[in-house]
Design a protein around this motif. Sequence first.
Motif, PDB file in Angstrom:
ATOM      1  N   GLU A 213       5.294  -6.774  13.475  1.00 56.91           N
ATOM      2  CA  GLU A 213       6.310  -6.117  14.392  1.00 56.91           C
ATOM      3  C   GLU A 213       5.804  -4.720  14.647  1.00 56.91           C
ATOM      4  OE1 GLU A 213       6.730  -8.381  11.454  1.00 56.91           O
ATOM      5  OE2 GLU A 213       8.763  -9.333  11.856  1.00 56.91           O
ATOM      6  N   ALA A 214       5.460  -4.048  13.776  1.00 54.50           N
ATOM      7  CA  ALA A 214       5.209  -2.789  13.762  1.00 54.50           C
ATOM      8  C   ALA A 214       3.942  -2.546  14.987  1.00 54.50           C
ATOM      9  CB  ALA A 214       4.787  -1.978  12.753  1.00 54.50           C
ATOM     10  N   LEU A 215       2.819  -3.483  14.723  1.00 57.36           N
ATOM     11  CA  LEU A 215       1.808  -3.388  15.781  1.00 57.36           C
ATOM     12  C   LEU A 215       2.369  -3.996  17.199  1.00 57.36           C
ATOM     13  CD1 LEU A 215      -0.972  -5.087  13.403  1.00 57.36           C
ATOM     14  CD2 LEU A 215      -0.711  -2.615  14.212  1.00 57.36           C
ATOM     15  N   SER A 216       3.443  -4.959  17.129  1.00 55.43           N
ATOM     16  CA  SER A 216       3.869  -5.472  18.570  1.00 55.43           C
ATOM     17  C   SER A 216       4.396  -4.390  19.292  1.00 55.43           C
ATOM     18  CB  SER A 216       4.734  -6.394  18.220  1.00 55.43           C
ATOM     19  OG  SER A 216       5.269  -6.998  19.424  1.00 55.43           O
ATOM     20  N   VAL A 217       5.360  -3.534  18.417  1.00 53.13           N
ATOM     21  CA  VAL A 217       6.025  -2.436  19.107  1.00 53.13           C
ATOM     22  C   VAL A 217       5.054  -1.331  19.571  1.00 53.13           C
ATOM     23  CG1 VAL A 217       7.837  -0.633  18.754  1.00 53.13           C
ATOM     24  CG2 VAL A 217       8.213  -2.934  17.819  1.00 53.13           C
ATOM     25  N   ALA A 218       4.113  -1.160  18.937  1.00 58.76           N
ATOM     26  CA  ALA A 218       3.354   0.117  19.194  1.00 58.76           C
ATOM     27  C   ALA A 218       2.368  -0.504  20.280  1.00 58.76           C
ATOM     28  CB  ALA A 218       2.601   0.605  18.032  1.00 58.76           C
ATOM     29  N   THR A 219       2.215  -1.576  20.395  1.00 55.68           N
ATOM     30  CA  THR A 219       1.221  -2.098  21.541  1.00 55.68           C
ATOM     31  C   THR A 219       2.193  -2.185  22.685  1.00 55.68           C
ATOM     32  OG1 THR A 219      -0.019  -3.513  20.146  1.00 55.68           O
ATOM     33  CG2 THR A 219      -0.193  -3.947  22.432  1.00 55.68           C
ATOM     34  N   HIS A 220       3.603  -2.620  22.728  1.00 57.60           N
ATOM     35  CA  HIS A 220       4.495  -2.836  23.979  1.00 57.60           C
ATOM     36  C   HIS A 220       4.906  -1.542  24.499  1.00 57.60           C
ATOM     37  CE1 HIS A 220       8.016  -4.524  26.078  1.00 57.60           C
ATOM     38  NE2 HIS A 220       7.044  -5.469  26.480  1.00 57.60           N
ATOM     39  N   LYS A 221       5.191  -0.604  23.551  1.00 59.95           N
ATOM     40  CA  LYS A 221       5.764   0.636  24.131  1.00 59.95           C
ATOM     41  C   LYS A 221       4.829   2.032  24.217  1.00 59.95           C
ATOM     42  CE  LYS A 221      10.008  -1.263  24.321  1.00 59.95           C
ATOM     43  NZ  LYS A 221       9.760  -2.721  23.949  1.00 59.95           N
ATOM     44  N   PRO A 222       4.637   2.329  25.262  1.00 62.62           N
ATOM     45  CA  PRO A 222       3.584   3.352  25.232  1.00 62.62           C
ATOM     46  C   PRO A 222       4.164   4.916  24.545  1.00 62.62           C
ATOM     47  CG  PRO A 222       4.182   2.585  27.456  1.00 62.62           C
ATOM     48  CD  PRO A 222       5.061   1.930  26.743  1.00 62.62           C
ATOM     49  N   ASN A 223       5.211   4.887  24.109  1.00 64.50           N
ATOM     50  CA  ASN A 223       5.832   5.965  23.441  1.00 64.50           C
ATOM     51  C   ASN A 223       5.752   5.877  21.964  1.00 64.50           C
ATOM     52  OD1 ASN A 223       8.029   4.152  24.058  1.00 64.50           O
ATOM     53  ND2 ASN A 223       9.506   5.761  23.748  1.00 64.50           N
ATOM     54  N   VAL A 224       5.445   4.665  21.517  1.00 61.58           N
ATOM     55  CA  VAL A 224       5.317   4.532  19.909  1.00 61.58           C
ATOM     56  C   VAL A 224       3.984   4.587  19.234  1.00 61.58           C
ATOM     57  CG1 VAL A 224       5.802   2.809  18.490  1.00 61.58           C
ATOM     58  CG2 VAL A 224       7.381   3.077  20.186  1.00 61.58           C
ATOM     59  N   TYR A 225       4.233   5.261  18.029  1.00 61.43           N
ATOM     60  CA  TYR A 225       2.532   5.445  17.403  1.00 61.43           C
ATOM     61  C   TYR A 225       2.915   5.166  16.033  1.00 61.43           C
ATOM     62  CZ  TYR A 225       1.395   8.569  21.376  1.00 61.43           C
ATOM     63  OH  TYR A 225       1.122   9.180  22.453  1.00 61.43           O
TER      64      TYR A 225
END
Length: 294
Positions: A213-225
Amino acid sequence: MPKLKLPNIDDVVAIDIHTHAEEPCGCHPDDGYDDFQAQMAEYFKSPNKHPPTVPETAAYYRSKNIAAVIFPVDAERETGFRRYNNYEMIEAASDHLDVLIPFVSIDPHKGKLGAREARKLIEEYGVRGFKFHPTMQGFYANDRMAYPLYEEINNGGAIALFHTGQTGVGSGMPGGMGMRLKYSNPMYMDDVAADFPDLKIILAHPSFPWQEEALSVATHKPNVYIDLSGWSPKYFPPILVRYINSILQDKMLFGSDWPVITPDRWLSDFAKIDIRDEIRPKVLKANARKLLGI
């Protein structure tokens, strides 16, 4: 107090994006805080049986030539432990700005009062980031209750750093010390990233049991690290290592989780895992430097 100055990042070998400031005395004798910290030290097999003070933390990082983002956690509403006041922590760190980059923490349940404090910390002190721990603070990151606080952080160009995944806090204590793991699923931060597309968000820790889930969010949202603190790298799941080596190589950040995990331990184990040579400098320093704007 004048606005916070930043370390000379050219001179350091790495930036640790995730370290904790505890109370100045390093203990809290009257409400179970010592028992809580002792259990944390046992869980992480930490060499620090009592939390080091801010000056002791600075001395350690200075000796290693590493800059460190340092923050308290405002969870007094849920835990009953007096929070380490943000202004007190900043004052303690102000003599060590050659190595320390102070972030702060405000429980979103403080509502308009918390939002006003955030605005003051950004405008008058130059604070560059805020630490959230949904499990310790007892809230879902996408609860609209927290949005006025996010709005101030976003308007000030600061960073929101969220604990994700299981936590060592309360582990092994009766009822997990009342901590509820559900709050720290990184998918709740996806709503925040969508609603505040300019807000810089860090998902802290390998997010067991929600790593994908974390990898998905960081891949999908440019503002997430993602910061890699809280785990020895030798325990990183293979999918996390693959993403560090590939499509998220510019969004992965070195973090130790000091004092329960030391940079010495983290860096030693990181050197032994299969990370491409050209990516290691990004994780250890370059990505954090870009995100922090220094």
